[in-house]
Design an enzyme around this catalytic site. Structure first.
Site, PDB file in Angstrom:
ATOM      1  N   GLU A   1     -31.003   0.710   9.909  1.00 20.30           N
ATOM      2  CA  GLU A   1     -30.339   1.901  10.765  1.00 20.30           C
ATOM      3  C   GLU A   1     -31.633   2.276  11.659  1.00 20.30           C
ATOM      4  O   GLU A   1     -32.362   2.487  11.093  1.00 20.30           O
ATOM      5  CB  GLU A   1     -29.954   2.907   9.897  1.00 20.30           C
ATOM      6  CG  GLU A   1     -28.599   3.286  10.463  1.00 20.30           C
ATOM      7  CD  GLU A   1     -27.240   2.443  10.297  1.00 20.30           C
ATOM      8  OE1 GLU A   1     -26.901   2.459   9.208  1.00 20.30           O
ATOM      9  OE2 GLU A   1     -26.853   1.869  11.236  1.00 20.30           O
TER      10      GLU A   1
ATOM     11  N   TRP B   1       0.679  -1.097  -0.116  1.00 19.92           N
ATOM     12  CA  TRP B   1       0.079  -0.098   0.078  1.00 19.92           C
ATOM     13  C   TRP B   1       1.019   1.200  -0.032  1.00 19.92           C
ATOM     14  O   TRP B   1       0.442   2.208   0.344  1.00 19.92           O
ATOM     15  CB  TRP B   1      -0.840   0.163   1.277  1.00 19.92           C
ATOM     16  CG  TRP B   1      -2.300  -0.925   1.355  1.00 19.92           C
ATOM     17  CD1 TRP B   1      -3.518  -0.431   0.854  1.00 19.92           C
ATOM     18  CD2 TRP B   1      -2.115  -2.345   1.292  1.00 19.92           C
ATOM     19  NE1 TRP B   1      -4.222  -1.639   1.003  1.00 19.92           N
ATOM     20  CE2 TRP B   1      -3.474  -2.765   1.346  1.00 19.92           C
ATOM     21  CE3 TRP B   1      -1.114  -3.150   1.737  1.00 19.92           C
ATOM     22  CZ2 TRP B   1      -3.773  -4.068   1.383  1.00 19.92           C
ATOM     23  CZ3 TRP B   1      -1.675  -4.586   1.864  1.00 19.92           C
ATOM     24  CH2 TRP B   1      -2.924  -4.779   1.596  1.00 19.92           C
TER      25      TRP B   1
ATOM     26  N   HIS C   1     -13.781  -1.379   1.310  1.00 21.37           N
ATOM     27  CA  HIS C   1     -12.879  -2.730   1.430  1.00 21.37           C
ATOM     28  C   HIS C   1     -13.643  -3.810   0.714  1.00 21.37           C
ATOM     29  O   HIS C   1     -15.007  -3.969   0.710  1.00 21.37           O
ATOM     30  CB  HIS C   1     -12.686  -3.155   2.859  1.00 21.37           C
ATOM     31  CG  HIS C   1     -11.902  -4.157   2.934  1.00 21.37           C
ATOM     32  ND1 HIS C   1     -10.556  -4.614   2.377  1.00 21.37           N
ATOM     33  CD2 HIS C   1     -12.165  -5.444   3.668  1.00 21.37           C
ATOM     34  CE1 HIS C   1     -10.390  -5.884   2.663  1.00 21.37           C
ATOM     35  NE2 HIS C   1     -10.981  -6.499   3.432  1.00 21.37           N
TER      36      HIS C   1
ATOM     37  N   TYR D   1      -6.770   4.811   0.170  1.00 22.06           N
ATOM     38  CA  TYR D   1      -8.158   4.282   0.225  1.00 22.06           C
ATOM     39  C   TYR D   1      -8.580   3.485   1.449  1.00 22.06           C
ATOM     40  O   TYR D   1      -9.485   3.260   1.858  1.00 22.06           O
ATOM     41  CB  TYR D   1      -8.563   3.371  -1.223  1.00 22.06           C
ATOM     42  CG  TYR D   1      -7.976   1.816  -0.905  1.00 22.06           C
ATOM     43  CD1 TYR D   1      -9.001   0.863  -0.609  1.00 22.06           C
ATOM     44  CD2 TYR D   1      -6.857   1.457  -1.407  1.00 22.06           C
ATOM     45  CE1 TYR D   1      -8.630  -0.499  -0.267  1.00 22.06           C
ATOM     46  CE2 TYR D   1      -6.224   0.025  -1.163  1.00 22.06           C
ATOM     47  CZ  TYR D   1      -7.261  -0.823  -0.721  1.00 22.06           C
ATOM     48  OH  TYR D   1      -6.781  -2.237  -0.744  1.00 22.06           O
TER      49      TYR D   1
ATOM     50  N   GLU E   1     -31.895  -3.810  14.871  1.00 27.64           N
ATOM     51  CA  GLU E   1     -30.572  -3.491  14.569  1.00 27.64           C
ATOM     52  C   GLU E   1     -29.935  -3.664  15.916  1.00 27.64           C
ATOM     53  O   GLU E   1     -28.915  -4.001  16.223  1.00 27.64           O
ATOM     54  CB  GLU E   1     -30.431  -2.365  14.004  1.00 27.64           C
ATOM     55  CG  GLU E   1     -28.908  -1.808  13.804  1.00 27.64           C
ATOM     56  CD  GLU E   1     -28.881  -0.338  13.970  1.00 27.64           C
ATOM     57  OE1 GLU E   1     -29.670   0.541  14.380  1.00 27.64           O
ATOM     58  OE2 GLU E   1     -27.707  -0.103  13.406  1.00 27.64           O
TER      59      GLU E   1
ATOM     60  N   CYS F   1      -6.543  -4.702  -1.707  1.00 23.92           N
ATOM     61  CA  CYS F   1      -7.848  -5.392  -1.365  1.00 23.92           C
ATOM     62  C   CYS F   1      -8.517  -5.921  -2.426  1.00 23.92           C
ATOM     63  O   CYS F   1      -9.006  -7.212  -2.677  1.00 23.92           O
ATOM     64  CB  CYS F   1      -8.643  -4.784  -0.445  1.00 23.92           C
ATOM     65  SG  CYS F   1      -9.637  -3.289  -0.965  1.00 23.92           S
TER      66      CYS F   1
ATOM     67  N   ASN G   1     -20.127  -2.818  11.475  1.00 16.79           N
ATOM     68  CA  ASN G   1     -20.896  -2.195  12.346  1.00 16.79           C
ATOM     69  C   ASN G   1     -20.216  -1.502  13.358  1.00 16.79           C
ATOM     70  O   ASN G   1     -21.008  -1.101  14.322  1.00 16.79           O
ATOM     71  CB  ASN G   1     -21.536  -3.359  13.089  1.00 16.79           C
ATOM     72  CG  ASN G   1     -22.822  -3.994  12.384  1.00 16.79           C
ATOM     73  OD1 ASN G   1     -23.530  -3.058  12.128  1.00 16.79           O
ATOM     74  ND2 ASN G   1     -22.753  -5.165  12.233  1.00 16.79           N
TER      75      ASN G   1
ATOM     76  N   ASP H   1     -18.738   1.924  15.587  1.00 16.87           N
ATOM     77  CA  ASP H   1     -18.706   3.272  15.566  1.00 16.87           C
ATOM     78  C   ASP H   1     -17.619   4.112  15.522  1.00 16.87           C
ATOM     79  O   ASP H   1     -16.543   3.592  15.842  1.00 16.87           O
ATOM     80  CB  ASP H   1     -19.546   3.339  17.080  1.00 16.87           C
ATOM     81  CG  ASP H   1     -20.538   2.805  17.232  1.00 16.87           C
ATOM     82  OD1 ASP H   1     -21.322   2.506  16.555  1.00 16.87           O
ATOM     83  OD2 ASP H   1     -20.891   2.236  18.692  1.00 16.87           O
TER      84      ASP H   1
ATOM     85  N   ASP I   1     -12.010 -13.582   3.240  1.00 12.51           N
ATOM     86  CA  ASP I   1     -11.177 -12.307   3.004  1.00 12.51           C
ATOM     87  C   ASP I   1      -9.714 -12.752   2.890  1.00 12.51           C
ATOM     88  O   ASP I   1      -9.324 -13.172   4.026  1.00 12.51           O
ATOM     89  CB  ASP I   1     -11.596 -11.358   3.999  1.00 12.51           C
ATOM     90  CG  ASP I   1     -10.983  -9.976   3.703  1.00 12.51           C
ATOM     91  OD1 ASP I   1      -9.913  -9.798   2.812  1.00 12.51           O
ATOM     92  OD2 ASP I   1     -11.251  -8.956   4.318  1.00 12.51           O
TER      93      ASP I   1
END
Lengths: 742, 742
Positions: free
Chosen positions: A504, A298, A392, A575, A509, A333, A455, A457, A415
């Site tokens: 949301e 990267w 990603h 990115y 949720e 990625c 998810n 915050d 992944d």
């Protein structure tokens, strides 16, 4: 010998042996090493006698049935490859899918007499084949106990017997050797080992008994059969596309995929289980730990390899890895995800590349990304270590999950991009998308990690002088804003965010986040009150090299005047969200009357950012500030992806199979400066192998044209894609759609 | 410049750059590399100003509180180490446990005035410390928001302040630097970095808030504090013991354990989580993949290292690894388990070594171990690839499992012995023992693998001439016959089989096996009828070098005469069940009258097996056969562990702390042949560091005596243990109990 000699006396310890220690063998540890290379084969004897030799040696067995010829019926236009959806593979061998019948023709020395002749087809994979391990499978023309593959004779005519074989729907996937064995009372006579009878057995999404069964023909066509894909990038509100030629049917790709498992020393006996295969591959696609396929980079310096933005498809990468046996440079990625996709589709596991916008990273399954500000609301770049990737890419693959309770089969996240802080875990998945959506992150593999990526915050902390910190703003909606994949059978995008999370703010949720906390995910508990001044950054479409204005809008929602000490910062970012250079920094004091808006205009000059651009040309603007009257902190963030110049591709010719055509790539350097060390790459599935061309210099304002002849190999609609790459300008692309008639 | 020059022309691609490619950096990938070495530290500035320098530079801050001295109260007899159960660690530093208060004394330049002076203790671990990551923790004398460590002043007297600190019960475990920081209006003044203020924080099984809390003082004393252990081996019906000095408190061991995590590049931020620590360690204890601690060797040739049977404790191994930075040669399962146990106890995670008798191995979570016979019931050694280990050792460690649903905390299996066929997985666990017992093998990590080790069926297959096979006998009780560990606070053994499985034949057992099948474990379904002839092999206690008789008893339970064509085979086997050499092979025909028994006697001469013995001197007898009248197959297996000669250890002296004592090791070579290249090792916790002595030759029938002086360092009952090892004779042990008074 004297008495003294019989009394043991201590001696100085002998010197340690010199030279390299011998390789520790398996002796004592296991009866035989586990077979872990599909490329290794065993020799099955041509004659296997049940009896002791007589005075004249062994009887010749000549009076019994003999085999003159075996026809694998492997031409692309024969029924096997058509019925098994394998006609597109460029391969000299028979390729079939498990759990589904295929046929071979055996010519004997005389007509076959079912009552007295006994023969079997034997399928063998890897070294040390064993019946009980499924690596040696004899198939008889009639039903046998204890065999899971079925055989039957579908036709006999003179000396020729057509036999149909149905491999077990859970059999090992890979390259088999096939033998015809005639069983006589004295022993077995076999065909000699002969590579023309080698064959591949793949996963079969068309058959309900296979763990990768996918009951939707449109999805199967897309996720197994489609070579030309689209990978989404850019930013959430300004989505960009990248064409990619997965090339899963190209010559040598299937062997390269098997080589990846061999290189991982994956036991042959595990290779019928898609869960184990994708887990091994998620580790092997990156070079960390295990000399796997792709080296991540990267840094912006790709001198020793190909820039990640320069690849047009997976073919070059996989063939290079297979021939050099060395990791290929370089990937980011989407390159990992694209090559992984080729691997999966090639083996017959339905798969797709998905893009998650604003992906929390490297935070090891915790649901917090921390941004640190000083007491005045200015971002402290030295202390802000977490990053949120603009996007990603990972893969989803489709399979049942017998290792989990019911309900978690279907799409699974895998992944291959190496994660930095995930416990030395340079592999990820398969993690059930259903489990992620419902917060059931206790199930293997790595569901908690993926859950955090969508998810987390974003927590803004204010750092006091004594080193303690206080959360001042929590953004619970920024991360995992959008998950996209290509629509099946179409070139449009498909929003699959709802497969990963409930709406949301919905009750579901909240329940899911609580469930995830039960399983040890840490969230930010505090909810600092929202400020009564909003700050909004605009959407902009800017081309690389443009000067432009950024209007920062402050909205005072209160009934009093508000004064904001603001920080407007513009940086060139990777990115990955990591800032490269700050090119803009303003500290206006903004006074906003009650219930009013106020605009602050920042002038962005191209000369400020041009020399500092990194490959994906993302500008990241952050506005933070403190309201004088209330001490509240305000924040806003926006990524603007600059538009690159395009490659123009034009294709001419009759558009018929096997007739030569011409592709022309044109590029004009839009800048006043020269571009040096320019590579252009071009390819198109079914039409053109990957090609590349090098230009030492493209002078500012000048144009170049590259003309390439090619011959389409099959009918249908396809695309020719090209990229241009040089240190000063990356991610320049172009594509042209081509329809070929038969 | 001519016109031509402005038209870009393709050039031949430049040659690839030569020389090694530069190390790929983290740039662009992440804002900063993740800290992953406890040994790396950062420099915290002595002065940190909040203000710009004035015309005379920065103000000197001399008018504020200054720090003259910091007393870490770290002597073993001071309250910190006693209260925290860390007095036994041989270390120059303070060692405490998290979640529990400890005290330090700070001497200021003048009396401390709470109203106006502000200071903090700062605890820092690893490079790039950050408040939000828990790697930089300031602790104030008064309660602060947002800090999870607590501080209070317990005493002030003149200039001396005694401050009590309670680290968070989930804080990072490892070596911290401590600073005292005085906060002034102009900036912060700190103590300089000073290694005497370094300190270790460990896990705390005594505190309910810690994830490793174990609510039983006897268990804690055993599983955290006990240095001298017993590891069980031998066979199910003839259990042998091995003494082991875990030595977790020895000088340098704690640093070696931290080095193991550093070597694994385990992110510092993960080091508060016992689940992650034990998972990383299970991979790092073996050298596969990652240059970990121990090289496995089961070959019998240990020329280039120490024979696994020769070690007496973990100290030598861990100190060698830490100083050489190279894997240590050699280990087998109990060495891995013993060193892992040291690691866990040293860090404060309760742990014990357990032994599973008849452990299914290398079968990748399937519930079958296959033994292949020909159609006459004779074992086909070439085709029998699976093995059942006579015993296998692993570790249990105690912790909560917040990543799993409730009910799966408590003891967790971890195993550092590399598994050959488990999907490249040279790590295993933590797997909840509760989950294993209840067949809930869908939960991480590797529960299915451990489940198979204790629950597999042994399936005898009869192989037909055409290569197909039929199961003829299924033994569902052989594997996982007994699981043992040392009793807490005692030198007796404790049967913990019922913690792993329900009673054989119970309803619960059946339910559990069905549950495991739901999660993808494959079992043998067929239940071939039991034969009406039983064959029984006797228990025997035989010393190495003895001739003996083996009585094979056939019992005819039917009402008819039975004729058995039997195969009696005797082999020297490794403890892994892998056969080395067959020294006995008889094929009697045995005729047994109805309801009668018949004995077949096999004479075993020592000269047949002596030259072929491998290190653990196990003889494996298998009787198989076919009943003529019914075609049924009979089988019986028995492992006989030959008794080795013993080392005689005698200890003399007053038995008081710090007074010299004498240990004498005696050995008599009981054989008529000479023993060459003999090593004897001896050690005893709290009494003697590991010592070894080499004897080039111990002539047949002769004796040796080794006298060693030592000085006990602490009171209590302990043991001196010794082993003798040479290529011709391994696993010779001796021990002597010693009580030291203060």
């Amino acid at each position: 010998m004297s008495d003294e000699a019989t009394i043991a006396a201590p001696s100085p310890a002998p010197p340690a042996p010199t030279g390299p220690p011998p390789k520790v063998t398996n002796r004592g540890r296991a009866a035989a090493p586990a077979a872990s290379a599909n490329s290794e084969t065993s020799d099955i004897p041509e004659y296997e006698y049940f009896i002791q030799p007589g005075p004249r040696g062994y009887p010749p067995l000549t009076e019994y049935l003999d085999i003159s010829e075996v026809d694998m019926m492997k031409r692309p236009d024969e029924s096997n490859k058509i019925a098994h959806h394998t006609a597109l593979y460029h391969s000299d061998y028979l390729i079939v899918r498990r759990g589904q019948e295929f046929q071979v023709k055996i010519t004997f020395s005389r007509p076959y007499k079912p009552a007295e002749d006994k023969f079997a087809l034997e399928f063998v994979i890897g070294s040390s084949p064993q019946f009980s391990k499924g690596t040696y499978v004899p198939v008889f023309p009639t039903k046998q106990r204890q065999t899971t593959w079925e055989g039957r004779i579908t036709n006999t005519s003179d000396n020729v017997v057509t036999m149909a074989i149905t491999p077990a729907a859970n059999c090992i996937v890979g390259k088999y050797q096939m033998y015809v064995a005639v069983v006589t009372p004295y022993g077995i006579r076999r065909t000699r080992k002969e590579s023309t009878r080698d064959m591949y057995i793949l996963f079969n999404p068309w058959v309900a008994e296979d763990a990768v069964f996918l009951d939707d023909e449109t999805e199967r066509q897309e996720c197994v059969m489609t070579e030309m894909g689209i990978i989404y990038h850019g930013s959430y509100d300004d989505i960009a596309e990248r064409d990619w030629n997965y090339g899963q049917f190209n010559y040598g790709i299937l062997d390269s995929c098997l080589y990846i498992m061999d290189r991982a020393e994956m036991p042959i006996t595990n290779r019928g289980d898609p869960i184990k295969i994708v887990r091994v591959a998620s580790a092997m696609l990156n070079s960390r730990d295990d000399e796997g396929v792709l080296v991540g980079n990267w840094s912006g310096d790709y001198t020793y390899g190909v820039a990640p933005t320069s690849w047009t498809g997976s073919t070059d990468i996989l063939l290079t890895y297979n021939s050099s046996k060395m990791p290929v440079c370089y990937a980011q990625c989407w390159v990992y995800a694209a090559v992984f996709n080729t691997f999966l589709r090639c083996l017959g596991i339905p798969s797709r590349v998905v893009t998650n916008y604003y992906s929390a990273h490297d935070n090891d399954g915790n649901l917090k990304t921390d941004i640190i500000m000083d007491e005045n609301g200015k971002i402290d770049r030295n202390r802000t270590r977490d990053s949120i990737w603009n996007y990603h890419c990972w893969n989803e693959c489709y399979m049942s999950r017998p290792d989990l309770p019911p309900g978690f089969g279907g799409w699974q996240v895998v992944d291959a991009t190496p994660q930095e802080t995930s416990d030395g875990m340079y592999r990820c998945g398969p993690a059930s998308v259903q489990a992620i959506k419902h917060g059931q992150i206790c199930f293997p593999f790595d569901a908690a990690f993926v859950f955090a990526e969508i998810n987390s915050d974003v927590v803004f902390h204010s750092r006091r002088k004594d080193g303690t910190m206080e959360p001042v703003r929590v953004n619970r909606t920024h991360v995992g804003r959008l998950v996209l994949t290509k629509s099946p059978g179409d070139v449009t995008r498909r929003d699959i965010t709802d497969q990963y999370k409930f709406a949301e703010g919905s009750t579901e949720e909240r329940t899911v986040l609580e469930k995830a906390e039960e399983y040890g995910c840490k969230r930010e508990k505090s909810s600092p009150p929202a400020a009564d001044v909003d700050v909004v950054l605009p959407n902009l479409e800017i081309s690389v090299g443009d000067n432009f204005e950024l209007n920062v809008e402050f909205e005072n929602k209160s009934d009093e005047r508000r004064t904001v000490d603001a920080y407007i910062s513009g940086s060139v970012v990777y990115y990955t969200g990591v800032a490269s250079t700050e090119f803009l920094f303003l500290t206006p004091r903004v006074v906003i009357e009650p219930k009013m808006n106020k605009k602050e205009v920042a002038i962005v000059e191209s000369k400020k950012y041009m020399k500092r651009l990194v490959e994906q040309a993302n500008l990241h603007f952050i506005v933070t500030g403190k309201i004088r009257e209330t001490g509240q902190i305000i924040t806003a963030m926006k990524v603007i992806t600059l538009r690159n110049p395009k490659l123009i591709i034009e294709v001419s010719g009759r558009g018929k199979v096997s007739e030569e055509m011409i592709a022309t790539v044109e590029f004009t350097n839009p800048f006043s400066f020269n571009l040096e060390n320019v590579y252009i790459r071009m390819e198109g599935p079914g039409m053109m192998e990957p090609k590349s061309r090098y230009y030492r210099l493209v002078i500012g304002g000048s144009s170049l044209t590259w003309t390439e002849y090619f011959t389409p190999q099959r009918a249908g609609t396809s695309r020719v894609i090209a990229t241009l790459d040089c240190p000063a300008l990356r991610q320049v692309q172009g594509q042209a759609s081509v329809t070929i008639s038969p």
